[in-house]
Scaffold this motif. Structure first.
Motif: not given
Lengths: 332, 512, 330
Positions: A57-62, A64-69, A176-181, A185-188
């Motif tokens: 989960l940790n690695s997936i979140l980190s 996907m964060s950049a492209y997700g944003t 949970i990586p900070y960048i994922a947070i 948060a941005l998504t929310a």
């Protein structure tokens, strides 16, 4: 004006008298991405031992964060019926600027990084909304230009050296990586704006029917401009996240970003042409893609297979969706 | 600037809204030409005229959606010409247009909420409030069978029209502009609209009502302004107006009322014979016969299956049960292409959506259904195309600049004639007309009636679908009355009159 | 008020102006002409037969895929899978190493058959099943791309044996004109003929202009749209073969070079992205503009960064100028 009306008709929904029936299949189809995510998790968990864990989960979140944003901004642009293929280069430029400006202090660097995105988005939006040029073509042209600018800023990959921001970029709060947070948060936040504010409602309106917007006193041009500014802003945020995580930025990463991001948005269920969709859908789309990538990597399968799987999922979901909605309709 | 102020003082009369010397040009056509009129507080002021007379343009200029070239619009002594639409809403003018301005992807509540966005100051809003607000509006206007959470794209056309009007009305404006509000309403819907308008009028709200339906106009208005070719002809009080005077003012000539010499159909072999046909959806058990040279009217409410029957005959929807015999032979697996080959042609009701390629020129539109006629090998015979197209356009009296003109740029009546031209180009034996006079003015209507009669005299067989019972009575030899996807009754001879037909298809509704 | 009426009368004049119509039709050709004139002054090598031939040769593949895309755009579609088809056939033709005429014909036919197959799949989903063209071709693009990567493992595909036939097609000339250019020109003339004169193109245009209306007009819109995708993929396949003959080492990243170029060429040239209007001449103007921009950048000896910047700028200016002129004379 007429053309736009006809444009929506061409896409099919003219036979309004036929009521959509809520079938079991229809409900399943609405939850398709969730179901696929569960299937993929179950499959990979059974095939590889280490898959079902918080580390994954940790690695997936980190991952996907950049492209997700970036995809958040792209979702807004697709919602209003446009496309932005310059996001990849905005991402490289703002990443490069961030690192170049580091000597002047982190706040200055971050500010310039984000301002660059806003500025480019503003240019895009200006050309598209005021001069009424097709958004795809504008952003393709802008993409060339920005690719050149990125090369001007730096010939190759540059790195951040010994800066606390890199620690932040790789920091973790309980798996949970900070960048994922930041990303979540941005998504929310954007989800809230889209669903609960007048601004968000206006985005849906512009995407659905521009003529009606004119009649309702909503400015198409301003909303369009604003959407592209947001897309630029989120692309630069993506660049920021990417750079602080890898402690590096490169002028050459831009070319495959837009296609990937657009794929994630469309896979999530936001429709091209505008009017339907949201950022949580996009989140699920990008999560699914990253999940597949991660799973295949754990299985030591060549990463290219994921593209095959993504392609097949894209087409088959669309196919099933068509089959479900065309039942009883004449023109869809 | 000083001039503006001066005129402002000069024009301080009782009138609530003054329109002075308005000019507007669209794509080379003078849509409005020196139009001036006053609208008093609390009146129902109707604006009538043929299609292309400039009624809709006037409304759009008043409400700020279209910019005028010249002139003044003065509301309570303040010039509001060419202000952004939102600012005009805020000053109390609210308008509904002929174009549907609802957002298909949103719910009714959202749509109603959007209409009052200009007054809404906050950034975020609560759904609960928007929904309860929508429910209040719906209740207030006595609509109980609609859920505010329903998506607009899933609503039937009539409900959409009602929501559209509610959206305009719910803005709590002083001046309401309604552009052809009854276009897709049934009679009962129109009745409740008039009741609503009377209510509003008694509350002191000014209403500008645009229509080409004279009966409606005479029913509700205090004063009537007639426009013709973008110019104002006259404003008359209701008491001094009647239908024929208005007709004359609208077209500038009197219309001759004609009645077709109805030929009793001969008992020879039918052109078309439908036996127990059904499409697996709406239509059940349809049986009728159609003879050569006959006009068969299809009457019924909107949604009673008239259009579906036409689509079945034209091959747009599959025949699931029963049989269709055409010229004595069974027609299995019909598609529009084969239907056209066999001489069946369908004129669809929505000319902009289904009938014409608006972005293409006249030649392309006319020839599109039968390209074989202008084919030489694999190539287009451009000379033949030009000659044949000109022939069709001339025979129908369509006014056009060049053959390369886009269909978009024709006026409504001419577009409808172009659609006729497209159908006639295929040399049909059986022509199915679905609402052939929908949304066109009286003058063009008459021309189309003449055309239909001419075609029948030449031996064409016609199925006529229309919501205007008057039209059906005028033209048909026999009338099929459809209720809920079935044929309820067949009328011929003297029984073809408005009262009998309407009561026939309304009876079942009431019983329900 | 006076000002407004003046504007109105001047607008009236413009409508009746023949030059207005000419400018509207040939806006991009003017941009191209300006570019050529400016370049002729700046670079001595630019205005020469040899350089023009080089430009023509270089734009060959782009011209082919843009022509194919023109069919798709006319039919109201969209295609993102062209680059992938092109890459696939270019790799295949090298991989086969056709040395004798017989093997060459065989491998050529195989390449074309593959592209027609891909086009039919696209066309079936989009035309017959009425699926969204953007997402469908995006999916197909992923699948072909992945297939290429799986087969080549992401490595460069190189020719192992020298093939005279490939070399002849790639580098041979007739009266100083490259064989490639002749092939491309022939195909484009055929396509121009089809789009200008045949009833088939008329069908494509009316289907592209409105699916619903074409259904009511008795056209088999599904099959017609499908055929545009087949033609498109076939032309992309031929373009791939030509590239294969020209470059003997093909990187899988080649796909990016052609990613949006064809779309840009069509749009800049004046093909309507929403379907129904445009000609091959439009497409050619866009293709030539891109070709001459690329050529000028190389001749000026600019760095890659400045090349990209100028290319982007000129494309943006061209499309904006085109748009403004069209709006003014509408």
């Amino acid at each position: 004006m007429n053309k736009e009306k006809i444009g929506t008709a061409r896409d099919g929904n003219i036979n309004n008298t036929v009521k959509k029936k809520r079938s079991v299949l229809g409900i399943f189809y609405n939850l398709r991405i969730l179901i696929l995510i569960i299937i993929v998790i179950v499959l990979f968990s059974s095939m590889s031992k280490g898959f079902f864990s918080l580390n994954t989960l940790n690695s997936i979140l980190s991952l996907m964060s950049a492209y997700g944003t970036i995809a958040i901004g792209q979702t807004i642009v697709i919602l209003i019926g446009g496309l932005d293929v310059s996001v990849g280069y905005i991402m490289s430029i703002s990443g490069l600027l961030l690192i170049k400006m580091m000597p002047y202090g982190v706040p200055v660097a971050v500010l310039i990084c984000l301002l660059s995105g806003i500025f480019i988005g503003f240019l895009n939006g200006l050309i598209i909304s005021r001069l009424r040029v097709n958004s795809l073509i504008t952003t393709i042209g802008m993409g060339f230009l920005l690719g050149g600018v990125a090369l001007l800023i730096s010939d190759g990959t540059i790195h951040i050296k010994d800066n606390p921001i890199v620690d932040f970029g790789n920091g973790i709060f309980w798996y949970i990586p900070y960048i994922a947070i930041i990303y979540l948060a941005l998504t929310a936040l954007v989800q809230y704006i889209l669903k609960r504010t007048t601004l968000g409602l206006k985005f849906y309106c512009v995407g659905a029917d521009r003529l009606s917007c004119t009649f309702s006193g909503i400015s198409n041009r301003n909303m369009e401009l604003f959407a592209f500014i947001l897309s630029g802003l989120f692309a630069s945020l993506g660049g920021f996240i990417y750079s602080i995580k890898l402690a590096a930025a490169s002028p050459l990463i831009g070319s495959d970003v837009p296609i990937f991001v657009i794929t994630a948005v469309l896979l999530g269920g936001t429709t091209i042409g505008g009017g339907y969709g949201d950022v949580v859908k996009t989140l699920s789309g990008i999560f699914l893609i990253t999940l597949i990538t991660k799973g295949l990597t754990l299985l030591n399968v060549e990463a290219y297979f994921q593209n095959m799987i993504i392609g097949v999922i894209l087409i088959s979901l669309l196919f099933i969706g068509r089959k479900l909605t065309t039942k009883g309709r004449l023109f869809v | 600037m000083s001039r503006l102020r001066w005129e402002g003082i000069y024009l301080m009369s009782d009138a609530l809204l003054q329109i002075k010397n308005l000019y507007k040009k669209f794509r080379g056509v003078q849509a409005l030409d020196d139009v001036s009129l006053d609208i008093e507080k609390g009146e129902v002021h109707s604006i009538i005229g043929e299609n292309g007379a400039g009624k809709s343009t006037l409304i759009k200029i008043i409400s700020g959606v279209v910019r005028a070239d010249e002139g003044q619009v003065i509301l309570r002594g303040e010039s509001i010409l060419n202000l952004p639409a939102a600012k005009i809403f805020a000053r109390g003018i609210s308008a509904s247009y002929q174009e549907n301005s609802l957002f298909d992807n949103l719910t009714i509540a959202q749509n109603l909420f959007i209409s009052s966005l200009y007054r809404y100051k906050g950034f975020n809003f609560s759904w609960e409030k928007a929904i309860s607000g929508a429910r209040k509006i719906l209740d207030y206007f006595g609509i109980n069978n609609v859920d505010p959470l329903e998506t607009v794209s899933e609503l039937p056309p009539e409900t959409r029209q009602i929501i559209e009007i509610l959206k305009t009305v719910s803005r709590k404006a002083d001046i309401l502009c309604l552009d052809e509000p009854t276009a897709s309403l049934t009679e009962s819907g129109a009745e409740s609209l008039f009741k609503l308008l009377n209510d509003l009028k008694s509350k002191g709200i000014t209403i500008i009502y645009v229509s080409h339906n004279l009966d409606e106009v005479l029913k509700i208005s205090d004063r009537i302004t007639v426009l013709r070719d973008g110019k104002k002809v006259e404003t008359i009080e209701k008491k001094s107006a009647d239908k024929s005077i208005l007709h004359q003012l609208m077209i500038g000539r009197e219309i001759m009322q004609r009645q077709r010499q109805k030929a009793p159909y001969t008992g020879e072999k039918p052109v078309l014979k439908v036996l127990n046909a059904g499409d697996g959806g709406k239509l059940h058990d349809i049986s009728f016969e159609l003879y050569k040279g006959e006009v068969l009217g299809l009457a019924g409410l909107v949604g009673s299956g008239r259009t579906e029957l036409a689509w079945l005959l034209f091959g747009l929807s599959p025949l699931k049960s029963g049989n269709i015999y055409y010229n004595g032979a069974v027609m299995p697996g019909l598609s529009p292409a084969t239907a056209i080959k066999k001489g069946i042609m369908y004129l669809p009701e929505e000319r902009k959506l289904m009938g014409l390629f608006l972005g293409q020129d006249l030649k392309v539109n006319i020839t599109s259904s039968k390209l074989d006629k202008i084919r030489r090998g694999i190539m287009i015979n451009f000379r033949k195309e030009r000659i044949l197209t000109e022939e069709v356009l001339k025979s129908l009296g369509i006014k056009y600049a060049t053959l390369n003109q886009l269909a978009l740029k024709l006026s409504g009546g001419n577009q409808q004639k172009l659609l006729f031209g497209k159908c006639l180009f295929t040399d049909p034996e059986l022509l199915i007309l679905d609402e052939p006079t929908k949304g066109i003015d009286v003058g063009s209507k008459e021309e189309i009636y003449e055309l239909i009669e001419k075609l029948v005299d030449e031996g064409m067989t016609i199925i006529l679908i229309s919501s205007e019972v008057e039209e059906i009575c005028k033209l048909s030899d026999r009338v099929l009355i459809m209720v809920k996807g079935k044929i309820k009754d067949v009328y011929k001879g003297d029984k073809i009159n408005e009262k009998d037909i309407t009561s026939c298809y309304l009876q079942t509704e009431k019983r329900k | 008020m006076k000002k407004i009426s003046q504007a109105a009368t001047s607008r009236l004049k413009k409508e009746n102006d023949l030059t207005g119509k000419l400018i509207r039709t040939y806006a991009i050709w003017f941009v191209l002409l300006v570019l050529i004139i400016v370049m002729s002054f700046i670079s001595p090598v630019f205005f020469s037969f040899r350089n023009f031939i080089t430009v023509l040769k270089n734009i060959g593949p782009l011209a082919l895929i843009a022509t194919g895309l023109t069919f798709v755009f006319l039919g109201g579609g969209f295609d993102l899978s062209q680059g992938a088809v092109l890459l696939l056939t270019s790799m295949l033709i090298i991989n086969f190493n056709p040395v004798t005429p017989l093997t060459f014909t065989g491998s050529l036919l195989f390449c074309l058959a593959i592209s027609i197959g891909i086009g039919s799949v696209n066309g079936y989903f989009i035309g017959m099943q009425r699926m969204n063209p953007f997402i469908t071709t995006l999916g197909i693009r992923y699948i072909i791309g992945a297939f290429i990567y799986i087969v080549t493992s992401g490595a460069v595909v190189s020719a192992t044996v020298q093939s005279d036939i490939l070399e002849f097609i790639g580098f041979g000339t007739v009266y100083r004109i490259p064989i490639q250019t002749i092939i491309v020109a022939t195909i484009i003339i055929i396509c121009w003929f089809i789009i200008r004169f045949t009833t088939y193109s008329r069908r494509i245009k009316i289907v592209g202009s409105s699916i619903v209306v074409s259904r009511f007009s008795g056209l088999q819109f599904g099959k017609i749209q499908m055929s545009t995708y087949v033609i498109n993929a076939l032309l992309a396949g031929i373009a791939g073969v030509l590239i294969g003959c020209n470059i003997f080492h093909i990187k899988p990243t080649l796909i990016w070079n052609y990613d949006f170029d064809a779309i840009t060429a069509c749009a800049v040239g004046g093909i309507s992205l929403s379907g129904g209007s445009g000609t091959i001449i439009n497409t050619l103007s866009g293709v030539l503009l891109i070709g001459f921009i690329n050529n000028s950048m190389v001749l000026l000896g600019l760095e890659e960064s400045w090349q990209l910047i100028f290319k982007g700028l000129i494309l943006l200016i061209a499309i904006i100028v085109d748009m403004q002129i069209k709006r003014r004379y509408e």
